[in-house]
Design an enzyme around this catalytic site. Sequence first.
Site, short mmCIF file in Angstrom:
data_model
loop_
_atom_site.label_atom_id
_atom_site.label_comp_id
_atom_site.label_asym_id
_atom_site.label_seq_id
_atom_site.Cartn_x
_atom_site.Cartn_y
_atom_site.Cartn_z
N GLU A 138 59.18 -34.29 0.72
CA GLU A 138 58.87 -34.36 2.09
C GLU A 138 57.50 -33.91 2.45
O GLU A 138 56.46 -34.67 3.20
CB GLU A 138 59.94 -33.88 3.03
CG GLU A 138 61.30 -34.76 3.07
CD GLU A 138 62.44 -34.22 3.73
OE1 GLU A 138 62.29 -33.02 4.14
OE2 GLU A 138 63.61 -34.85 3.67
N ARG B 133 67.21 -24.73 8.22
CA ARG B 133 68.31 -25.52 8.45
C ARG B 133 69.21 -24.84 9.57
O ARG B 133 70.15 -25.22 10.23
CB ARG B 133 69.05 -25.67 7.40
CG ARG B 133 68.50 -26.85 6.32
CD ARG B 133 68.46 -28.06 6.86
NE ARG B 133 69.71 -28.90 6.77
CZ ARG B 133 70.03 -30.25 6.89
NH1 ARG B 133 68.97 -30.91 7.00
NH2 ARG B 133 71.06 -30.47 6.69
N HIS C 189 63.82 -32.18 12.47
CA HIS C 189 64.05 -32.24 11.19
C HIS C 189 63.84 -31.24 10.48
O HIS C 189 62.80 -30.40 10.67
CB HIS C 189 63.35 -33.58 10.68
CG HIS C 189 63.53 -33.91 9.05
ND1 HIS C 189 64.51 -34.66 8.40
CD2 HIS C 189 62.79 -33.27 8.11
CE1 HIS C 189 64.39 -34.38 7.21
NE2 HIS C 189 63.43 -33.60 6.83
N PHE D 240 72.86 -46.55 10.72
CA PHE D 240 71.95 -46.08 11.85
C PHE D 240 70.38 -46.01 11.47
O PHE D 240 69.63 -45.67 11.99
CB PHE D 240 72.40 -44.71 12.31
CG PHE D 240 72.27 -43.70 11.13
CD1 PHE D 240 71.07 -43.38 10.61
CD2 PHE D 240 73.56 -43.41 10.41
CE1 PHE D 240 71.12 -42.08 9.54
CE2 PHE D 240 73.57 -42.48 9.40
CZ PHE D 240 72.49 -41.83 8.84
N ASN E 10 68.29 -35.70 17.99
CA ASN E 10 68.45 -34.13 17.76
C ASN E 10 66.99 -33.39 17.59
O ASN E 10 67.23 -32.39 16.91
CB ASN E 10 69.47 -34.34 16.64
CG ASN E 10 69.04 -34.70 15.44
OD1 ASN E 10 68.11 -35.23 15.26
ND2 ASN E 10 69.87 -35.01 14.41
N ARG F 287 69.34 -27.42 17.98
CA ARG F 287 70.12 -28.52 18.33
C ARG F 287 71.15 -28.31 19.38
O ARG F 287 71.64 -28.73 20.24
CB ARG F 287 70.72 -29.27 17.04
CG ARG F 287 69.48 -29.95 16.51
CD ARG F 287 70.12 -30.73 15.03
NE ARG F 287 68.89 -31.47 14.18
CZ ARG F 287 69.03 -31.62 13.23
NH1 ARG F 287 70.02 -31.34 12.31
NH2 ARG F 287 68.32 -32.82 12.51
N LYS G 168 60.76 -34.39 16.24
CA LYS G 168 60.78 -35.63 16.45
C LYS G 168 60.29 -35.97 17.94
O LYS G 168 60.00 -35.45 18.68
CB LYS G 168 62.27 -35.91 16.28
CG LYS G 168 63.01 -35.69 15.06
CD LYS G 168 64.33 -36.23 14.81
CE LYS G 168 64.94 -35.82 13.64
NZ LYS G 168 66.41 -36.19 13.13
N TYR H 257 63.11 -41.44 5.02
CA TYR H 257 64.55 -41.45 5.21
C TYR H 257 65.15 -42.40 4.27
O TYR H 257 66.35 -42.77 4.54
CB TYR H 257 64.85 -41.79 6.73
CG TYR H 257 64.73 -40.80 7.73
CD1 TYR H 257 65.61 -39.63 7.60
CD2 TYR H 257 63.81 -40.88 9.01
CE1 TYR H 257 65.54 -38.56 8.64
CE2 TYR H 257 63.94 -39.91 9.92
CZ TYR H 257 64.58 -38.90 9.55
OH TYR H 257 64.62 -37.58 10.61
N THR I 50 73.82 -31.44 12.19
CA THR I 50 73.05 -32.75 12.54
C THR I 50 73.52 -33.15 13.86
O THR I 50 72.87 -33.73 14.53
CB THR I 50 73.49 -33.74 11.47
OG1 THR I 50 72.97 -33.18 10.07
CG2 THR I 50 72.75 -35.02 11.72
P1 IDP Z 1 69.92 -34.04 9.13
O1 IDP Z 1 68.64 -34.42 9.96
O2 IDP Z 1 70.76 -32.86 9.74
O3 IDP Z 1 69.27 -33.73 7.85
P2 IDP Z 1 70.89 -36.39 7.97
O4 IDP Z 1 72.36 -36.60 7.64
O5 IDP Z 1 69.59 -36.05 6.98
O6 IDP Z 1 70.64 -34.88 9.05
O7 IDP Z 1 70.44 -37.70 9.14
C1 IDP Z 1 68.84 -37.75 9.32
C2 IDP Z 1 68.91 -38.21 10.89
O8 IDP Z 1 69.70 -39.39 11.03
C3 IDP Z 1 69.75 -37.31 11.90
O9 IDP Z 1 68.93 -35.98 12.06
C4 IDP Z 1 69.97 -38.08 12.93
O10 IDP Z 1 68.89 -38.16 13.79
C5 IDP Z 1 70.26 -39.33 12.02
N1 IDP Z 1 71.72 -39.47 12.28
C6 IDP Z 1 72.44 -39.32 11.03
N2 IDP Z 1 73.80 -39.75 11.33
C7 IDP Z 1 73.55 -40.53 12.38
C8 IDP Z 1 74.62 -41.26 13.11
O11 IDP Z 1 75.81 -41.45 12.81
N3 IDP Z 1 74.29 -41.83 14.25
C9 IDP Z 1 72.93 -41.97 14.64
N4 IDP Z 1 71.82 -41.39 14.07
C10 IDP Z 1 72.30 -40.59 12.85
MG MG Z 2 68.71 -34.65 5.97
#
Ligand code: IDP
Ligand code: MG
Length: 152
Positions: free
Chosen positions: A128, A87, A117, A59, A114, A104, A11, A51, A93
């Site tokens: 994707e 993963r 992705h 968010f 973070n 992470r 990212k 997304y 996450t």
């Molecule tokens: P992942 O990246 O581990 O698959 P997802 O739940 O798919 O996690 O969420 C996608 C991205 O959205 C996360 O990597 C993070 O950057 C962002 N994100 C998810 N939940 C939150 C939140 O509660 N606050 C801010 N950003 C979030």
């Molecule tokens: Mg995800």
Amino acid sequence: MSVERTFVAIKPDGVERGLIGEIIGRFEKRGLKLVGLKLMKLSPEKAQEHYGEHKGKPFFDGLVSFITSGPIVAMVWEGNGAITLARNVIGATNPNAAAPGSIRGDLAVNIGRNVVHGSDGPESAKREISIFFADSEILPEWPRSIDKWVSE
Ligand code: IDP
Ligand code: MG
């Protein structure tokens, strides 16, 4: 465990922080094989598509503006069980809950920053990869000399 392909992206925070080499190195060292790679800037349309599952969440808008704010590194990695493996290399996450040793867990502190992705399953990997890469941009089969030392 079958050979899979998964989509991984560094990212904008990872690129800005100079972590491209560090992050790619972690997937390389684990034994995954790189079959697609490009540095690019994501359009808002593609970001929203990528997304899409998070549309409507609090968010979402911030996530789209963050992911389109600067260059990202889009990649496809291949290997036995590559989706789950990637993963695990990436970690939870929320970096606060990510295990030490994961990307992470070692390199990030905030869920909104973070650094990387990774696809969360076979369907999302397929979806994707097709958002970010044309078929012609991904290597079909690439026999790597170290393959026999990575998988029996
Ligand atoms: P992942 O990246 O581990 O698959 P997802 O739940 O798919 O996690 O969420 C996608 C991205 O959205 C996360 O990597 C993070 O950057 C962002 N994100 C998810 N939940 C939150 C939140 O509660 N606050 C801010 N950003 C979030
Ligand atoms: Mg995800």
